[in-house]
Design a protein around this motif. Sequence first.
Motif, PDB file in Angstrom:
ATOM      1  N   ARG A  18      22.293  36.160   0.032  1.00 55.48           N
ATOM      2  CA  ARG A  18      22.403  37.628   0.308  1.00 55.48           C
ATOM      3  C   ARG A  18      23.918  38.032   0.531  1.00 55.48           C
ATOM      4  O   ARG A  18      23.954  39.387   0.128  1.00 55.48           O
ATOM      5  N   ASP A  19      24.681  37.272   0.936  1.00 48.40           N
ATOM      6  CA  ASP A  19      26.277  37.720   1.050  1.00 48.40           C
ATOM      7  C   ASP A  19      26.810  37.960  -0.367  1.00 48.40           C
ATOM      8  O   ASP A  19      27.533  38.848  -0.796  1.00 48.40           O
ATOM      9  N   GLN A  20      26.023  37.312  -1.398  1.00 49.72           N
ATOM     10  CA  GLN A  20      26.758  37.487  -2.884  1.00 49.72           C
ATOM     11  C   GLN A  20      25.833  38.790  -3.562  1.00 49.72           C
ATOM     12  O   GLN A  20      26.244  39.173  -4.660  1.00 49.72           O
ATOM     13  N   GLY A  21      25.072  39.558  -2.686  1.00 49.08           N
ATOM     14  CA  GLY A  21      24.388  40.668  -3.181  1.00 49.08           C
ATOM     15  C   GLY A  21      23.160  40.734  -3.465  1.00 49.08           C
ATOM     16  O   GLY A  21      22.539  41.761  -3.663  1.00 49.08           O
ATOM     17  N   HIS A  22      22.469  39.578  -3.216  1.00 49.90           N
ATOM     18  CA  HIS A  22      20.982  39.595  -3.378  1.00 49.90           C
ATOM     19  C   HIS A  22      20.367  40.350  -2.209  1.00 49.90           C
ATOM     20  O   HIS A  22      20.430  39.920  -1.139  1.00 49.90           O
ATOM     21  N   ARG A  23      19.427  41.000  -2.489  1.00 50.44           N
ATOM     22  CA  ARG A  23      18.356  41.623  -1.468  1.00 50.44           C
ATOM     23  C   ARG A  23      17.305  40.534  -0.749  1.00 50.44           C
ATOM     24  O   ARG A  23      17.041  40.049  -1.842  1.00 50.44           O
ATOM     25  N   ARG A  24      17.087  40.713   0.086  1.00 51.22           N
ATOM     26  CA  ARG A  24      16.245  39.623   0.740  1.00 51.22           C
ATOM     27  C   ARG A  24      14.756  39.694   0.067  1.00 51.22           C
ATOM     28  O   ARG A  24      13.890  38.830  -0.244  1.00 51.22           O
ATOM     29  N   THR A  25      14.279  41.094  -0.490  1.00 53.56           N
ATOM     30  CA  THR A  25      13.123  41.261  -1.026  1.00 53.56           C
ATOM     31  C   THR A  25      13.123  41.001  -2.600  1.00 53.56           C
ATOM     32  O   THR A  25      12.124  41.116  -3.294  1.00 53.56           O
ATOM     33  N   GLN A  26      14.336  40.493  -3.127  1.00 53.60           N
ATOM     34  CA  GLN A  26      14.413  40.029  -4.544  1.00 53.60           C
ATOM     35  C   GLN A  26      14.584  38.685  -4.490  1.00 53.60           C
ATOM     36  O   GLN A  26      14.861  38.116  -5.839  1.00 53.60           O
ATOM     37  N   LEU A  27      14.712  37.981  -3.365  1.00 56.27           N
ATOM     38  CA  LEU A  27      14.938  36.607  -3.565  1.00 56.27           C
ATOM     39  C   LEU A  27      13.653  35.864  -3.076  1.00 56.27           C
ATOM     40  O   LEU A  27      12.536  36.410  -2.234  1.00 56.27           O
ATOM     41  N   PHE A  28      13.108  34.904  -3.830  1.00 56.72           N
ATOM     42  CA  PHE A  28      11.924  34.119  -3.803  1.00 56.72           C
ATOM     43  C   PHE A  28      11.900  32.642  -3.533  1.00 56.72           C
ATOM     44  O   PHE A  28      12.125  32.118  -4.760  1.00 56.72           O
ATOM     45  N   PHE A  29      11.861  32.272  -2.429  1.00 53.75           N
ATOM     46  CA  PHE A  29      12.267  30.551  -2.042  1.00 53.75           C
ATOM     47  C   PHE A  29      10.852  29.898  -2.481  1.00 53.75           C
ATOM     48  O   PHE A  29       9.785  29.955  -1.896  1.00 53.75           O
ATOM     49  N   ILE A  30      11.009  29.141  -3.439  1.00 53.40           N
ATOM     50  CA  ILE A  30       9.809  28.381  -3.909  1.00 53.40           C
ATOM     51  C   ILE A  30       9.559  26.826  -3.347  1.00 53.40           C
ATOM     52  O   ILE A  30      10.584  26.273  -3.220  1.00 53.40           O
ATOM     53  N   ILE A  31       8.607  26.510  -2.833  1.00 57.15           N
ATOM     54  CA  ILE A  31       8.226  25.171  -2.290  1.00 57.15           C
ATOM     55  C   ILE A  31       6.962  25.037  -2.712  1.00 57.15           C
ATOM     56  O   ILE A  31       5.848  25.761  -2.475  1.00 57.15           O
ATOM     57  N   GLY A  32       6.538  23.501  -2.200  1.00 53.21           N
ATOM     58  CA  GLY A  32       5.223  22.898  -2.442  1.00 53.21           C
ATOM     59  C   GLY A  32       4.670  23.186  -1.003  1.00 53.21           C
ATOM     60  O   GLY A  32       5.228  23.222  -0.029  1.00 53.21           O
ATOM     61  N   ALA A  33       3.325  22.990  -1.063  1.00 56.69           N
ATOM     62  CA  ALA A  33       2.628  23.233  -0.013  1.00 56.69           C
ATOM     63  C   ALA A  33       2.670  22.225   1.113  1.00 56.69           C
ATOM     64  O   ALA A  33       2.658  22.317   2.039  1.00 56.69           O
ATOM     65  N   ASP A  34       3.250  20.985   0.616  1.00 57.08           N
ATOM     66  CA  ASP A  34       3.250  19.985   1.306  1.00 57.08           C
ATOM     67  C   ASP A  34       4.329  20.175   2.326  1.00 57.08           C
ATOM     68  O   ASP A  34       4.604  19.760   3.632  1.00 57.08           O
ATOM     69  N   ALA A  35       5.661  20.510   1.641  1.00 60.23           N
ATOM     70  CA  ALA A  35       6.655  20.837   2.322  1.00 60.23           C
ATOM     71  C   ALA A  35       6.478  22.105   3.352  1.00 60.23           C
ATOM     72  O   ALA A  35       7.190  21.955   4.268  1.00 60.23           O
ATOM     73  N   PHE A  36       6.001  23.014   3.072  1.00 62.32           N
ATOM     74  CA  PHE A  36       5.876  24.039   3.898  1.00 62.32           C
ATOM     75  C   PHE A  36       5.131  24.013   4.960  1.00 62.32           C
ATOM     76  O   PHE A  36       5.102  24.844   6.099  1.00 62.32           O
ATOM     77  N   ALA A  37       4.114  22.893   4.880  1.00 64.64           N
ATOM     78  CA  ALA A  37       3.241  22.495   6.101  1.00 64.64           C
ATOM     79  C   ALA A  37       4.236  22.462   7.160  1.00 64.64           C
ATOM     80  O   ALA A  37       3.714  22.605   8.589  1.00 64.64           O
TER      81      ALA A  37
END
Length: 237
Positions: A96-115
């Motif tokens: 975000r400090d580099q200029g990315h808006r939080r609503t334009q960032l998509f953090f991808i993760i597997g269901a096992d890790a997100f648990a």
Amino acid sequence: MTASSRTGILGGRFDPIHLGHLETAAVAQRMLALDRVLLIPSRVSPHRGAPARATDRDRLALVTLAASGTVGLSPCQLELESEAPSYTAVTLERLRDQGHRRTQLFFIIGADAFADISTWHDYPAVLDGAHFVVVSRPGHPLADLIEALPDLRARMRPLSHNPERLSLDANAAPVVFLIDAVTPDISSTKIRARVARSEPLIGLVPDNVAAYIRRHRLYMPQGGDTSHLPDTGAELT
């Protein structure tokens, strides 16, 4: 990238990166019309006690090779540049400090890790730093995840089709997208074990990744044989 570009983030130890990682990135990219996905190797994983088997340089080389030839995939050294633990909250803040808006960032993760998300640094605030894209994994269906995380149900948004361009309100709070997909049942641990036993990696990693592992003798006991791995001639210098 423009202000409206959508950037996916797939982080991990990538020791080594494999086709399961790449298919997870591809599914998220397709379902959410992401313009690119950053592959970010972690330097110091806060959730793992032992260090990575391969060096930072080798893991970055493997990620770079895996991303080569695939439109929209880009290796990123962001976490390797820091001596601090690779906390997702900090990585998202740096982006975000580099200029990315939080609503334009998509953090991808597997269901096992997100648990285990409730154990993460700066939880639950970390979920406000970007959209989270949770992809089902073999043995970890989304139904189990929804049941295990009742406090997050209001944030969850299942995606069951392929939208041409999912409409998102740039001023709305980030959400947790759920994608039910079939991804390969592959793990880096099993790949390292196969290399140590001189077994082939066909269908587990890209050929150029297997060639790099062979040439640099990664994950092999001293004196082990790597001749079974394909030598495509493609590697970084």
